[in-house]
Each structure stands twice: as C-alpha cells, then as structure tokens.
Design an enzyme around this catalytic site. Structure first.
Site, mmCIF file in Angstrom:
data_model
loop_
_atom_site.group_PDB
_atom_site.id
_atom_site.type_symbol
_atom_site.label_atom_id
_atom_site.label_comp_id
_atom_site.label_asym_id
_atom_site.label_seq_id
_atom_site.Cartn_x
_atom_site.Cartn_y
_atom_site.Cartn_z
ATOM 1 N N SER A 64 -36.641 49.350 21.932
ATOM 2 C CA SER A 64 -37.277 49.261 23.244
ATOM 3 C C SER A 64 -37.452 50.643 23.883
ATOM 4 O O SER A 64 -36.604 51.518 23.724
ATOM 5 C CB SER A 64 -36.402 48.404 24.156
ATOM 6 O OG SER A 64 -36.792 48.551 25.503
ATOM 7 N N TYR A 123 -43.752 50.936 26.565
ATOM 8 C CA TYR A 123 -44.278 50.525 27.865
ATOM 9 C C TYR A 123 -45.042 51.730 28.401
ATOM 10 O O TYR A 123 -44.516 52.851 28.370
ATOM 11 C CB TYR A 123 -43.141 50.220 28.840
ATOM 12 C CG TYR A 123 -42.480 48.868 28.665
ATOM 13 C CD1 TYR A 123 -43.222 47.705 28.564
ATOM 14 C CD2 TYR A 123 -41.091 48.764 28.644
ATOM 15 C CE1 TYR A 123 -42.598 46.465 28.431
ATOM 16 C CE2 TYR A 123 -40.459 47.530 28.513
ATOM 17 C CZ TYR A 123 -41.226 46.387 28.414
ATOM 18 O OH TYR A 123 -40.612 45.170 28.284
ATOM 19 N N THR A 161 -46.347 46.891 24.234
ATOM 20 C CA THR A 161 -46.091 45.619 24.924
ATOM 21 C C THR A 161 -47.046 45.494 26.108
ATOM 22 O O THR A 161 -47.094 46.379 26.965
ATOM 23 C CB THR A 161 -44.625 45.546 25.394
ATOM 24 O OG1 THR A 161 -43.789 45.613 24.251
ATOM 25 C CG2 THR A 161 -44.344 44.249 26.142
ATOM 26 N N LYS A 198 -48.026 43.670 21.354
ATOM 27 C CA LYS A 198 -47.047 42.593 21.554
ATOM 28 C C LYS A 198 -47.303 41.938 22.906
ATOM 29 O O LYS A 198 -47.328 42.624 23.938
ATOM 30 C CB LYS A 198 -45.631 43.180 21.532
ATOM 31 C CG LYS A 198 -44.510 42.214 21.890
ATOM 32 C CD LYS A 198 -43.157 42.876 21.687
ATOM 33 C CE LYS A 198 -41.992 41.964 21.989
ATOM 34 N NZ LYS A 198 -41.688 41.847 23.423
ATOM 35 N N HIS A 258 -42.797 36.996 25.697
ATOM 36 C CA HIS A 258 -41.642 37.775 26.143
ATOM 37 C C HIS A 258 -40.401 36.876 26.288
ATOM 38 O O HIS A 258 -39.559 37.075 27.156
ATOM 39 C CB HIS A 258 -41.962 38.458 27.480
ATOM 40 C CG HIS A 258 -41.374 39.836 27.650
ATOM 41 N ND1 HIS A 258 -42.077 40.983 27.393
ATOM 42 C CD2 HIS A 258 -40.146 40.248 28.053
ATOM 43 C CE1 HIS A 258 -41.317 42.040 27.646
ATOM 44 N NE2 HIS A 258 -40.139 41.623 28.045
HETATM 45 C C1 FNR Z 1 -36.586 41.531 26.102
HETATM 46 N N1 FNR Z 1 -37.868 41.740 25.605
HETATM 47 C C2 FNR Z 1 -38.417 43.004 25.631
HETATM 48 N N2 FNR Z 1 -39.648 43.236 25.079
HETATM 49 C C3 FNR Z 1 -40.172 44.479 25.065
HETATM 50 O O1 FNR Z 1 -41.279 44.661 24.545
HETATM 51 N N3 FNR Z 1 -39.489 45.526 25.613
HETATM 52 C C4 FNR Z 1 -38.262 45.371 26.203
HETATM 53 O O2 FNR Z 1 -37.672 46.327 26.676
HETATM 54 C C5 FNR Z 1 -37.713 44.062 26.238
HETATM 55 N N4 FNR Z 1 -36.512 43.826 26.839
HETATM 56 C C6 FNR Z 1 -35.908 42.589 26.747
HETATM 57 C C7 FNR Z 1 -34.628 42.391 27.262
HETATM 58 C C8 FNR Z 1 -33.995 41.161 27.105
HETATM 59 C C9 FNR Z 1 -32.608 40.958 27.632
HETATM 60 C C10 FNR Z 1 -34.653 40.110 26.412
HETATM 61 C C11 FNR Z 1 -33.973 38.788 26.171
HETATM 62 C C12 FNR Z 1 -35.933 40.304 25.938
HETATM 63 C C13 FNR Z 1 -38.594 40.642 24.948
HETATM 64 C C14 FNR Z 1 -38.259 40.566 23.458
HETATM 65 O O3 FNR Z 1 -38.740 41.673 22.766
HETATM 66 C C15 FNR Z 1 -38.825 39.315 22.795
HETATM 67 O O4 FNR Z 1 -40.187 39.202 23.082
HETATM 68 C C16 FNR Z 1 -38.111 38.040 23.240
HETATM 69 O O5 FNR Z 1 -36.737 38.266 23.422
HETATM 70 C C17 FNR Z 1 -38.313 36.963 22.199
HETATM 71 O O6 FNR Z 1 -37.706 35.772 22.575
HETATM 72 P P1 FNR Z 1 -36.244 35.318 22.090
HETATM 73 O O7 FNR Z 1 -36.122 35.606 20.607
HETATM 74 O O8 FNR Z 1 -35.275 36.108 22.885
HETATM 75 O O9 FNR Z 1 -36.236 33.879 22.423
#
Ligand code: FNR
Length: 378
Positions: free
Chosen positions: A105, A128, A154, A249, A273
């Site tokens: 991330s 980002y 993203t 994404k 997400h």
């Molecule tokens: C995320 N996700 C996420 N996505 C991204 O592109 N950059 C980020 O910094 C984050 N940060 C983040 C923090 C937390 C605590 C969570 C749970 C999720 C989204 C992540 O990449 C992904 O899309 C989802 O977590 C997928 O769903 P599941 O597997 O958690 O159900």
C-alpha cells in the site's frame, strides 16, 4: 485450532482492541456492500466434473512472466502496523516464501525499499494519487528503483469511505483515544506491549522529500488531498513515469473496463475495496462476468473483496478471472501470529483451492471454467 480463515478472524478479534479489529473488519455506511461480497460468493455453486485424472493437479499460474504458486495474493492494506508492527514486511516475507504475490500500500508503515527486500516473490506497488502529484512521482521513482514489478493504481478512493465504526471509536488521525478506547487497549496487553515498543505507526512513504512530518500531518495529507481531478487521460502521465505493467484497482463498471483497455492498461483488479468505500456498489463477483465479457482475454483480470475460501477463489477462476487478492484475512493472520500467521492463512487457502480443484475434476486453474453451472433445461 486454526482450521479455516474464520478461525483467524475470531483469533484477531480476541487479540486486538475493538477499535483495531473494527478498523480492519468494518465497512462503509450500513456495511451492505460488505455483506453482498459474501452473500454473492456464497450463493454461487460449481459443478464437479467426474472421472477426470487429477493426479497432476497444480495451482500454479504465470502472471507477467512470473510463476505464482497459486492464483491468489495479498491485497494492499494501509496502516497495518496498528495490527502488528512491521506488518508490511512480515506479510511480504510470508507471501514471498509461499511463492505468492504481494501488493504494498501507498499507506504502508514500512519503507517500500525494505518491503521489496523482504520478498523475492512478485511484488507490486499500489498508488494513491494525491493532489500534490510530486508525491506520486517520488513513490513511482522509488518503487521502480527498488524493483517493484508492477504498479496498481487504486481508483475507488477519490474520498474516504464513511466508516461509522471508526467514527464511533474516535479512530481517526490524529488519534486521541478516549477513556473507553484506553481501557480497551489496556485489556490487550500483548498488543499494547508491541505497540508501545514500536511507537506510533508512520506513513513512511508519504514523507515529503526532505521533510520529516508527523504521522498526523501525513494522515491529513492522505485523507484530505486525494486528486479528484484524476481522469483516464492521466494514465499517459503515469505511463511516462512507469515502464512496467500498470493495473487499475477498483473498477466495477464494464464501460470503465472498456476505457481501461483503450487507455492501454495491463491489467484490472475488479474490487469494491472490500465494501469499505461505496456502500451501494455491487459485489465484485456480480460484475466480474460483464467485465470479462468486455475484456475478452486481452488483459488479465483479477478480483478481490470477500474471498475467504479456496473454493471462493475457484469460483472467480471458473468465471475467467486470472487470480484473486485478499486483504483482511492477511491482517487477521498477522494479528494472530505475525509472519507465521500469514503463512498459515496463505497455506490454508492454497490447500483448500487444491482440494476444491480435485473435487471439481480440474487439473489446472484454467480448467475450472468447465465447472460453471449449466442452466437447467426443461
Ligand atoms: C484496505 N484496502 C486498501 N486498498 C488499497 O488500494 N490501498 C490501501 O491502502 C488499502 N488499505 C486497506 C486497509 C484495510 C484495513 C483493508 C481491510 C483494506 C483494500 C484492499 O486492498 C482490498 O481491496 C480489500 O481488502 C479486499 O477485500 P477483503 O479481502 O478484505 O474482503
């Protein structure tokens, strides 16, 4: 005993203070999208094919010239050090040892260079784009230099989702815990000891060049200044800064998949997400077929949001996805057992997938397509 991913979720719920567990497990608004991700996956079935030789069944796939030991990997999760200090490196190491890909991330708490060093598996950088585009320029240059193999832009966070649990806990940055949260922290001494030892997590990749900047200042930077003027044409700018594969994404609309093709991206990650952004969004699985229909195998299409079983992965592959990413289960593994916990989570999913493939009569991930249910004939 850790028999499935839900055991890891429950263990995480026990070892983490409530505000940390809710930060990871929670979704936006009424958490309907979060629920839809699960219910749509659960309602799908696969049809086993009988009397097929599966003695050589293998989960391996090739993506952008690299071998993955299975068609899934670790999704980017920001601010992971509230779960376990050094979380990015621990999870990357576990993924690398398992031969699985890791996406770091932008909002990681370990320096991207150190994370890249922690794994020799496929390692991609998530981006980002903030209003100050020079930050993206810096991250791109550093990620390229460090040897990240692909870039993941993203696009579903033009603004932060409305996470009501975080608001109720007062979990926002700058973090000023109230008495209830302080008590909760005190009731989780192992977690507290690790956090006290490590100090407050920092968004180390966002420190402006030459400046130090507190976590608070960095968080303000991250949450308030996303570049909402970012449009498809800006992919040219991104392309000029990055010569490897670029994935998007967070696309859900088939028309956006068409625009992505037109813009010359190298891959898509269909995602909402994990239900943390737009609560009225459809589940990733509901829109996956229409996106695959547009793409017609011209690009690899990955998917995330709600995958908790090897058989869930098999369902996405049966529809034609190249692979799946998982976010929360990896965080739960970290909470429960650090690197070892993540290794166990990944291994469980791989074993479940292999078993599902054998039960379905599929020797290879690609042959899972033979197992889609056929419409009943009258
Ligand atoms: C995320 N996700 C996420 N996505 C991204 O592109 N950059 C980020 O910094 C984050 N940060 C983040 C923090 C937390 C605590 C969570 C749970 C999720 C989204 C992540 O990449 C992904 O899309 C989802 O977590 C997928 O769903 P599941 O597997 O958690 O159900």
């Amino acid at each position: 005993m850790m028999v499935n991913l839900d055991d890891f979720r429950q263990a995480a719920q026990r070892v983490l203070p409530r505000f940390v567990y809710d930060y990871v497990a929670g979704g936006a608004d009424d958490e309907l999208c979060l629920q839809r991700n699960r219910s749509d996956l659960e309602s799908m079935t696969l049809m086993p094919r009988s009397l097929r030789d599966t003695t050589a069944a293998s989960t391996h796939i090739q993506v952008f010239g690299r071998t993955w030991s299975a068609p899934f990997g670790v999704a980017p999760v920001g601010l992971i050090d509230v779960v376990r200090p050094q979380g990015d490196k621990l999870a990357a190491r576990a993924a690398g040892k398992a031969g699985l890909p890791y996406i770091l991330s932008t909002a990681s708490n370990s320096c991207l260079e150190e994370v890249r060093q922690a794994t020799d598996g496929p390692c991609w950088m998530q981006l980002y784009v903030m209003q100050d585009r020079s930050m993206a320029d810096t991250i791109l240059a550093r990620a390229r230099e460090a040897g990240f193999e692909a870039l993941v832009l993203t696009v579903d966070v033009p603004v932060g989702g409305y996470r009501e649990k975080d608001l109720r806990h007062g979990f926002k940055l700058p973090f000023r815990p109230g008495p209830r949260v302080l008590l909760d922290m005190a009731l989780h001494p192992n977690w507290l000891r690790r956090q006290a030892w490590a100090g407050a997590p920092q968004f180390v990749n966002l420190v402006p060049a030459g400046g130090a900047g507190s976590a608070q200042a960095q968080a303000a930077l991250l949450s308030r200044t996303m570049d909402r003027a970012l449009v498809w044409e800006d992919l040219n700018w991104l392309r000029s800064k990055w010569d490897g594969p670029v994935l998007i994404k967070g696309v859900l609309h088939p028309e956006d998949a068409r625009l992505a093709l037109h813009a010359g991206v190298d891959g898509l990650i269909v995602s909402n997400h994990g239900g943390r952004q737009l609560d009225v969004a459809p589940s990733s699985m509901a829109v996956l077929p229409s996106i695959l229909d547009v793409v017609q195998s011209r690009l690899p299409v990955f998917v995330d949001s709600g995958f908790r079983r090897g058989s869930d992965v098999a369902k996405a592959l049966a529809l034609g996805a190249q692979g799946v990413f998982m976010g929360r289960p990896v965080a739960y593994g970290l909470a429960q057992g650090g690197e070892q916990g993540v290794a166990q989570v990944l291994d469980l999913v791989r074993q479940e997938l292999l078993r599902a493939m054998i039960l379905l009569g599929a020797n290879r991930p690609e042959t899972l397509a033979d197992c889609l249910p056929v419409p009943m004939r009258g």
